[in-house]
Write a protein that holds these residues in place. Structure first.
Motif, mmCIF file in Angstrom:
data_model
loop_
_atom_site.group_PDB
_atom_site.id
_atom_site.type_symbol
_atom_site.label_atom_id
_atom_site.label_comp_id
_atom_site.label_asym_id
_atom_site.label_seq_id
_atom_site.Cartn_x
_atom_site.Cartn_y
_atom_site.Cartn_z
ATOM 1 N N UNK A 128 0.823 -1.212 0.000
ATOM 2 C CA UNK A 128 0.000 0.000 0.000
ATOM 3 C C UNK A 128 0.854 1.257 0.000
ATOM 4 N N UNK A 129 1.889 1.294 0.848
ATOM 5 C CA UNK A 129 2.801 2.449 0.875
ATOM 6 C C UNK A 129 3.497 2.621 -0.468
ATOM 7 N N UNK A 130 3.960 1.517 -1.038
ATOM 8 C CA UNK A 130 4.663 1.580 -2.325
ATOM 9 C C UNK A 130 3.748 2.148 -3.414
ATOM 10 N N UNK A 131 2.497 1.727 -3.433
ATOM 11 C CA UNK A 131 1.531 2.222 -4.407
ATOM 12 C C UNK A 131 1.322 3.727 -4.235
ATOM 13 N N UNK A 132 1.096 4.172 -3.008
ATOM 14 C CA UNK A 132 0.852 5.598 -2.775
ATOM 15 C C UNK A 132 2.068 6.443 -3.148
ATOM 16 N N UNK A 133 3.261 5.974 -2.849
ATOM 17 C CA UNK A 133 4.472 6.698 -3.243
ATOM 18 C C UNK A 133 4.592 6.749 -4.766
ATOM 19 N N UNK A 134 4.273 5.654 -5.426
ATOM 20 C CA UNK A 134 4.379 5.591 -6.882
ATOM 21 C C UNK A 134 3.402 6.553 -7.557
ATOM 22 N N UNK A 135 2.186 6.587 -7.091
ATOM 23 C CA UNK A 135 1.129 7.329 -7.773
ATOM 24 C C UNK A 135 1.206 8.833 -7.497
ATOM 25 N N UNK A 136 1.926 9.218 -6.446
ATOM 26 C CA UNK A 136 2.043 10.631 -6.064
ATOM 27 C C UNK A 136 2.529 11.478 -7.255
ATOM 28 N N UNK A 137 1.744 12.509 -7.585
ATOM 29 C CA UNK A 137 2.126 13.440 -8.641
ATOM 30 C C UNK A 137 1.835 12.967 -10.055
ATOM 31 N N UNK A 138 1.311 11.774 -10.216
ATOM 32 C CA UNK A 138 1.008 11.267 -11.559
ATOM 33 C C UNK A 138 -0.423 11.644 -11.966
ATOM 34 N N UNK A 139 -0.646 11.731 -13.259
ATOM 35 C CA UNK A 139 -1.981 11.970 -13.804
ATOM 36 C C UNK A 139 -2.702 10.625 -13.834
ATOM 37 N N UNK A 140 -3.280 10.261 -12.709
ATOM 38 C CA UNK A 140 -3.896 8.949 -12.520
ATOM 39 C C UNK A 140 -5.391 9.138 -12.291
ATOM 40 N N UNK A 141 -6.182 8.618 -13.224
ATOM 41 C CA UNK A 141 -7.635 8.748 -13.178
ATOM 42 C C UNK A 141 -8.265 7.364 -13.305
ATOM 43 N N UNK A 142 -8.267 6.584 -12.224
ATOM 44 C CA UNK A 142 -8.744 5.195 -12.307
ATOM 45 C C UNK A 142 -10.245 5.104 -12.538
ATOM 46 N N UNK A 143 -10.661 3.950 -13.032
ATOM 47 C CA UNK A 143 -12.085 3.680 -13.267
ATOM 48 C C UNK A 143 -12.881 3.863 -11.985
ATOM 49 N N UNK A 144 -12.395 3.299 -10.885
ATOM 50 C CA UNK A 144 -13.011 3.518 -9.585
ATOM 51 C C UNK A 144 -12.371 4.787 -9.024
ATOM 52 N N UNK A 145 -13.056 5.907 -9.191
ATOM 53 C CA UNK A 145 -12.447 7.218 -8.967
ATOM 54 C C UNK A 145 -11.887 7.424 -7.568
ATOM 55 N N UNK A 146 -12.394 6.727 -6.583
ATOM 56 C CA UNK A 146 -11.906 6.940 -5.221
ATOM 57 C C UNK A 146 -10.889 5.877 -4.787
ATOM 58 N N UNK A 147 -10.173 5.279 -5.736
ATOM 59 C CA UNK A 147 -9.162 4.264 -5.409
ATOM 60 C C UNK A 147 -8.098 4.819 -4.472
ATOM 61 N N UNK A 148 -7.503 5.956 -4.812
ATOM 62 C CA UNK A 148 -6.414 6.504 -4.004
ATOM 63 C C UNK A 148 -6.929 6.897 -2.621
ATOM 64 N N UNK A 149 -8.087 7.518 -2.567
ATOM 65 C CA UNK A 149 -8.688 7.901 -1.286
ATOM 66 C C UNK A 149 -8.939 6.653 -0.422
ATOM 67 N N UNK A 150 -9.437 5.584 -1.025
ATOM 68 C CA UNK A 150 -9.707 4.342 -0.296
ATOM 69 C C UNK A 150 -8.412 3.718 0.213
ATOM 70 N N UNK A 151 -7.386 3.702 -0.631
ATOM 71 C CA UNK A 151 -6.090 3.152 -0.215
ATOM 72 C C UNK A 151 -5.528 3.979 0.932
#
Length: 160
Positions: A128-151
């Motif tokens: 989970x930490x690795x994912x959040x560090x990776x996605x930080x600052x990226x233009x990431x618009x997942x199908x389930x829009x609240x993925x990052x918030x949920x993580x």
């Protein structure tokens, strides 16, 4: 012995999914070792470190609690996916049952493994930490829009 690693994370910009080289070993047996989509199912293993979970790969994506942990490279859990039933046992361990899901039949158990709950929680939180560090600052618009918030929410619960 339990090993769960997500390495070489990458964002597929057209599909807006995150891939990783996933490796899972349980009791010396390699369960998963291949590149897969990791973000579609990521909230489910995070939740499984906190409570029991049971997958249903044909659930609506809004039912993120029921998604397989990882799925095919296109992010489609109806394609090929790795599903686990997770139970927290009274002895301080977590039972992981790898299952083959059929749409109109009960899941078939492929293997059952026990992992110390603290070790399971530690390794799941690391992904989970690795994912959040990776996605930080990226233009990431997942199908389930609240993925990052949920993580982020689940990581807050795991780390407290």
């Amino acid at each position: 012995m339990f090993i769960l690693e997500y390495d070489h994370l990458s964002l597929e910009p057209d599909l807006q999914i995150v891939h990783a080289d996933v490796r899972m070993e349980l009791d010396g047996e390699t369960i998963i070792e291949e590149p897969l989509c990791v973000d579609v199912g990521l909230p489910a293993p995070l939740l499984s470190a906190l409570q029991d979970v049971e997958p249903s790969r044909w659930s609506d994506p809004a039912e993120w609690r029921r998604m397989p942990f990882v799925c095919c490279g296109r992010g489609d859990p109806e394609c090929r996916a790795y599903s686990f039933i997770v139970r927290h046992l009274e002895d301080g361990s977590v039972e992981l049952q790898e299952v083959d899901e059929k749409q109109d039949a009960p899941p078939r158990i492929l293997g059952s493994y026990n992992v110390p709950a603290e070790e399971y929680k530690r390794q799941v939180a690391a992904i989970g930490r690795k994912f959040l560090q990776f996605i930080e600052g990226k233009d990431y618009r997942p199908y389930l829009s609240h993925t990052v918030e949920t993580v982020r929410k689940l990581m807050g619960e795991l780390e407290n």
